[in-house]
Design an enzyme around this catalytic site. Structure first.
Site, PDB file in Angstrom:
ATOM      1  N   SER A   7       0.843  -1.248   0.088  1.00 44.92           N
ATOM      2  CA  SER A   7      -0.094  -0.145   0.262  1.00 44.92           C
ATOM      3  C   SER A   7       0.965   1.152  -0.023  1.00 44.92           C
ATOM      4  O   SER A   7       1.690   1.585   1.186  1.00 44.92           O
ATOM      5  CB  SER A   7      -0.776   0.044   1.271  1.00 44.92           C
ATOM      6  OG  SER A   7      -1.543   1.236   1.406  1.00 44.92           O
ATOM      7  N   HIS A  32      -1.621  -1.354  -3.937  1.00 42.70           N
ATOM      8  CA  HIS A  32      -2.666  -0.967  -3.461  1.00 42.70           C
ATOM      9  C   HIS A  32      -2.774   0.494  -3.134  1.00 42.70           C
ATOM     10  O   HIS A  32      -1.736   1.228  -2.667  1.00 42.70           O
ATOM     11  CB  HIS A  32      -2.695  -1.678  -2.049  1.00 42.70           C
ATOM     12  CG  HIS A  32      -4.106  -1.419  -1.247  1.00 42.70           C
ATOM     13  ND1 HIS A  32      -5.170  -2.264  -1.444  1.00 42.70           N
ATOM     14  CD2 HIS A  32      -4.339  -0.857  -0.440  1.00 42.70           C
ATOM     15  CE1 HIS A  32      -6.166  -2.105  -0.668  1.00 42.70           C
ATOM     16  NE2 HIS A  32      -5.759  -0.815   0.060  1.00 42.70           N
ATOM     17  N   ASP A  34      -4.936   3.844  -1.555  1.00 36.84           N
ATOM     18  CA  ASP A  34      -6.190   3.908  -0.713  1.00 36.84           C
ATOM     19  C   ASP A  34      -6.311   5.432  -0.786  1.00 36.84           C
ATOM     20  O   ASP A  34      -5.849   6.263  -0.729  1.00 36.84           O
ATOM     21  CB  ASP A  34      -5.416   4.082   0.892  1.00 36.84           C
ATOM     22  CG  ASP A  34      -5.060   2.479   1.198  1.00 36.84           C
ATOM     23  OD1 ASP A  34      -6.042   1.707   1.064  1.00 36.84           O
ATOM     24  OD2 ASP A  34      -3.992   2.246   1.549  1.00 36.84           O
ATOM     25  N   MET A  36      -9.096   8.164   0.238  1.00 39.22           N
ATOM     26  CA  MET A  36      -9.855   8.584   1.339  1.00 39.22           C
ATOM     27  C   MET A  36     -10.290  10.172   1.104  1.00 39.22           C
ATOM     28  O   MET A  36      -9.646  10.843   0.581  1.00 39.22           O
ATOM     29  CB  MET A  36      -8.926   8.564   2.649  1.00 39.22           C
ATOM     30  CG  MET A  36      -8.220   7.162   2.956  1.00 39.22           C
ATOM     31  SD  MET A  36      -7.460   7.379   4.523  1.00 39.22           S
ATOM     32  CE  MET A  36      -6.436   5.709   4.214  1.00 39.22           C
ATOM     33  N   HIS A  65      -8.835   1.153  -3.287  1.00 37.15           N
ATOM     34  CA  HIS A  65      -9.780   1.023  -2.268  1.00 37.15           C
ATOM     35  C   HIS A  65     -10.226   2.277  -1.971  1.00 37.15           C
ATOM     36  O   HIS A  65      -9.665   3.204  -1.396  1.00 37.15           O
ATOM     37  CB  HIS A  65      -8.763   0.350  -1.131  1.00 37.15           C
ATOM     38  CG  HIS A  65      -9.510   0.226   0.094  1.00 37.15           C
ATOM     39  ND1 HIS A  65      -8.653   0.036   1.368  1.00 37.15           N
ATOM     40  CD2 HIS A  65     -10.599   0.167   0.617  1.00 37.15           C
ATOM     41  CE1 HIS A  65      -9.680  -0.245   2.397  1.00 37.15           C
ATOM     42  NE2 HIS A  65     -10.760  -0.035   1.924  1.00 37.15           N
ATOM     43  N   MET A  67     -12.401   4.516   0.111  1.00 35.48           N
ATOM     44  CA  MET A  67     -12.836   4.875   1.538  1.00 35.48           C
ATOM     45  C   MET A  67     -13.312   6.086   1.194  1.00 35.48           C
ATOM     46  O   MET A  67     -12.978   7.199   2.101  1.00 35.48           O
ATOM     47  CB  MET A  67     -11.805   4.852   2.652  1.00 35.48           C
ATOM     48  CG  MET A  67     -11.308   3.174   2.912  1.00 35.48           C
ATOM     49  SD  MET A  67      -9.706   3.149   3.805  1.00 35.48           S
ATOM     50  CE  MET A  67      -8.647   3.217   2.089  1.00 35.48           C
ATOM     51  N   MET A 136     -11.155  -5.639   6.273  1.00 32.42           N
ATOM     52  CA  MET A 136     -10.445  -4.604   7.180  1.00 32.42           C
ATOM     53  C   MET A 136     -10.166  -5.116   8.263  1.00 32.42           C
ATOM     54  O   MET A 136     -10.893  -5.623   9.086  1.00 32.42           O
ATOM     55  CB  MET A 136     -11.097  -3.502   7.128  1.00 32.42           C
ATOM     56  CG  MET A 136     -11.292  -2.176   6.028  1.00 32.42           C
ATOM     57  SD  MET A 136      -9.733  -1.814   5.189  1.00 32.42           S
ATOM     58  CE  MET A 136      -8.880  -1.106   6.374  1.00 32.42           C
ATOM     59  N   GLY A 141      -8.549   4.467   7.614  1.00 26.73           N
ATOM     60  CA  GLY A 141      -8.181   5.612   7.706  1.00 26.73           C
ATOM     61  C   GLY A 141      -6.740   6.053   7.783  1.00 26.73           C
ATOM     62  O   GLY A 141      -6.297   7.205   7.353  1.00 26.73           O
ATOM     63  N   PHE A 142      -5.943   5.096   8.472  1.00 27.13           N
ATOM     64  CA  PHE A 142      -4.643   5.237   8.748  1.00 27.13           C
ATOM     65  C   PHE A 142      -3.728   4.151   8.463  1.00 27.13           C
ATOM     66  O   PHE A 142      -4.218   2.924   8.953  1.00 27.13           O
ATOM     67  CB  PHE A 142      -4.423   5.861  10.104  1.00 27.13           C
ATOM     68  CG  PHE A 142      -5.398   7.204  10.474  1.00 27.13           C
ATOM     69  CD1 PHE A 142      -4.659   8.453   9.940  1.00 27.13           C
ATOM     70  CD2 PHE A 142      -6.497   7.140  10.981  1.00 27.13           C
ATOM     71  CE1 PHE A 142      -5.416   9.440  10.171  1.00 27.13           C
ATOM     72  CE2 PHE A 142      -7.166   8.257  11.070  1.00 27.13           C
ATOM     73  CZ  PHE A 142      -6.753   9.480  10.822  1.00 27.13           C
ATOM     74  N   GLY A 143      -2.528   4.225   8.053  1.00 26.51           N
ATOM     75  CA  GLY A 143      -1.555   3.045   8.160  1.00 26.51           C
ATOM     76  C   GLY A 143      -0.966   3.033   9.650  1.00 26.51           C
ATOM     77  O   GLY A 143      -1.204   3.732  10.523  1.00 26.51           O
ATOM     78  N   GLY A 144      -0.536   1.656   9.724  1.00 26.32           N
ATOM     79  CA  GLY A 144       0.479   1.639  10.904  1.00 26.32           C
ATOM     80  C   GLY A 144      -0.438   1.219  12.160  1.00 26.32           C
ATOM     81  O   GLY A 144       0.364   1.459  13.308  1.00 26.32           O
ATOM     82  N   ASP A 174      -6.571  -6.214   4.984  1.00 19.12           N
ATOM     83  CA  ASP A 174      -5.996  -4.707   4.898  1.00 19.12           C
ATOM     84  C   ASP A 174      -5.768  -4.222   6.179  1.00 19.12           C
ATOM     85  O   ASP A 174      -6.737  -3.964   6.827  1.00 19.12           O
ATOM     86  CB  ASP A 174      -6.732  -4.142   3.857  1.00 19.12           C
ATOM     87  CG  ASP A 174      -6.144  -2.511   3.520  1.00 19.12           C
ATOM     88  OD1 ASP A 174      -5.053  -2.385   4.012  1.00 19.12           O
ATOM     89  OD2 ASP A 174      -6.854  -1.890   3.017  1.00 19.12           O
ATOM     90  N   GLY A 175      -4.555  -3.974   6.663  1.00 18.05           N
ATOM     91  CA  GLY A 175      -4.453  -3.231   8.019  1.00 18.05           C
ATOM     92  C   GLY A 175      -3.627  -4.148   8.925  1.00 18.05           C
ATOM     93  O   GLY A 175      -3.956  -5.481   9.405  1.00 18.05           O
ATOM     94  N   GLY A 176      -2.545  -3.724   9.231  1.00 18.36           N
ATOM     95  CA  GLY A 176      -1.571  -4.178  10.251  1.00 18.36           C
ATOM     96  C   GLY A 176      -1.028  -5.513   9.926  1.00 18.36           C
ATOM     97  O   GLY A 176      -0.513  -6.395  10.812  1.00 18.36           O
ATOM     98  N   GLY A 196       1.416  -2.029   4.334  1.00 17.46           N
ATOM     99  CA  GLY A 196       1.889  -0.377   4.204  1.00 17.46           C
ATOM    100  C   GLY A 196       3.165  -0.203   5.040  1.00 17.46           C
ATOM    101  O   GLY A 196       4.295  -0.206   4.665  1.00 17.46           O
TER     102      GLY A 196
HETATM  103  C1  DX5 Z   1      -5.919   1.671   6.045  1.00 16.04           C
HETATM  104  C2  DX5 Z   1      -5.809   1.479   4.530  1.00 16.04           C
HETATM  105  C3  DX5 Z   1      -4.601   0.544   4.414  1.00 16.04           C
HETATM  106  C4  DX5 Z   1      -3.401   0.921   4.994  1.00 16.04           C
HETATM  107  C5  DX5 Z   1      -2.685  -0.287   5.554  1.00 16.04           C
HETATM  108  O1  DX5 Z   1      -7.314   2.444   6.132  1.00 16.04           O
HETATM  109  O2  DX5 Z   1      -6.814   1.110   3.893  1.00 16.04           O
HETATM  110  O3  DX5 Z   1      -4.619   0.089   3.132  1.00 16.04           O
HETATM  111  O4  DX5 Z   1      -2.369   1.430   3.926  1.00 16.04           O
HETATM  112  O5  DX5 Z   1      -1.517  -0.013   6.266  1.00 16.04           O
HETATM  113  P1  DX5 Z   1      -0.752  -0.957   7.183  1.00 16.04           P
HETATM  114  O6  DX5 Z   1      -0.172  -2.018   6.611  1.00 16.04           O
HETATM  115  O7  DX5 Z   1       0.205   0.231   7.704  1.00 16.04           O
HETATM  116  O8  DX5 Z   1      -1.675  -1.295   8.301  1.00 16.04           O
HETATM  117 ZN    ZN Z   2      -6.500  -0.230   1.922  1.00 17.55          ZN
END
Ligand code: DX5
Ligand code: ZN
Length: 223
Positions: A7, A32, A34, A36, A65, A67, A136, A141-144, A174-176, A196
């Site tokens: 991502s 990927h 994102d 938003m 994706h 959002m 999800m 909304g956020f990475g990490g 997707d996520g974590g 990501g």
């Molecule tokens: C979060 C995004 C993800 C994000 C995942 O809302 O949809 O695609 O990039 O990021 P990580 O891998 O950092 O959790």
């Molecule tokens: Zn995503």
């Protein structure tokens, strides 16, 4: 079959082309992206202009994706920008069936996404026709953020449904996702791992991407 989808939310946009080249070299299968809107999620990111730019720097399929609230109004733009998959959120789309059909009519693969607390049952009637279901595993909304373990139950439910009905949508998570959580997501039945932070904010993009890819290959993915 499983795939890796880095991502670019966590990429360094000042050298995006270089970073995409590195993940390509390390076996990334999709990119990927994102999108938003500051309404469906409390963050703003990329629009079709970025998708169109990424299209010019990679041959990998673009996994877009959305959002965003009311995604119907943007589908044509993202298809025209070069999206391969377009995924909309169940929670953001009043006419999901119409949205899936519209995405396919635009020549793209149609995906539907569920927030962590939204049950798989809410899209049961779409499972015969969608190309991808995105689970999800963090609140969007956020990475990490950290992986929410109960979302594995939803991946298992989808996997079991798919086996019992012989349908063939992809299950994306997707996520974590990192070296620890990747294995459990794959074991639960995920086919596409989005990552990501664990790739782009690591000590080495190449090493962390290669490591995730090797976990995927160990679980049946192509090199
Ligand atoms: C979060 C995004 C993800 C994000 C995942 O809302 O949809 O695609 O990039 O990021 P990580 O891998 O950092 O959790
Ligand atoms: Zn995503």
């Amino acid at each position: 079959m499983p795939y890796l989808a880095p991502s670019i939310l966590s990429a360094d946009l000042t050298c995006l082309a270089d970073q995409i080249r590195i993940v390509e070299e390390q076996g990334a299968d999709f990119i990927h992206i994102d999108v938003m809107d500051g309404h469906f999620v409390p963050n703003l990111t990329f629009g079709p202009v970025i998708v169109e730019a990424v299209k010019r720097i990679t041959k990998l399929p673009l996994d877009v994706h959305l959002m965003v609230k009311n995604p119907m109004q943007f589908l044509d733009w993202f298809a025209a920008a070069g999206a391969h998959y377009i995924t909309v959120h169940q929670e953001a789309c009043l006419h999901l069936d119409r949205a899936m059909n519209h995405i396919k009519n635009l020549g793209c693969k149609a995906g539907v996404s569920l927030n962590p607390a939204t049950p798989v049952q809410s899209i049961l009637h779409l499972l015969e026709s969608v190309d991808l279901v995105l689970i999800m595993s963090v609140n969007p909304g956020f990475g990490g953020q950290s992986f929410i373990p109960y979302t594995l139950t939803k991946i298992r439910e989808l996997h079991e449904y798919r086996q019992s009905r012989k349908t063939n949508f992809l299950i994306e998570v997707d996520g974590g996702i990192n070296e620890e959580t990747a294995e459990s997501a794959l074991k639960a039945g995920a086919d596409v791992l989005v990552a990501g932070n664990s790739i782009f904010n690591s000590h080495s993009i190449a090493d962390s991407c290669a490591e995730l890819k090797s976990i995927i290959v160990k679980n049946g993915g192509k090199v």
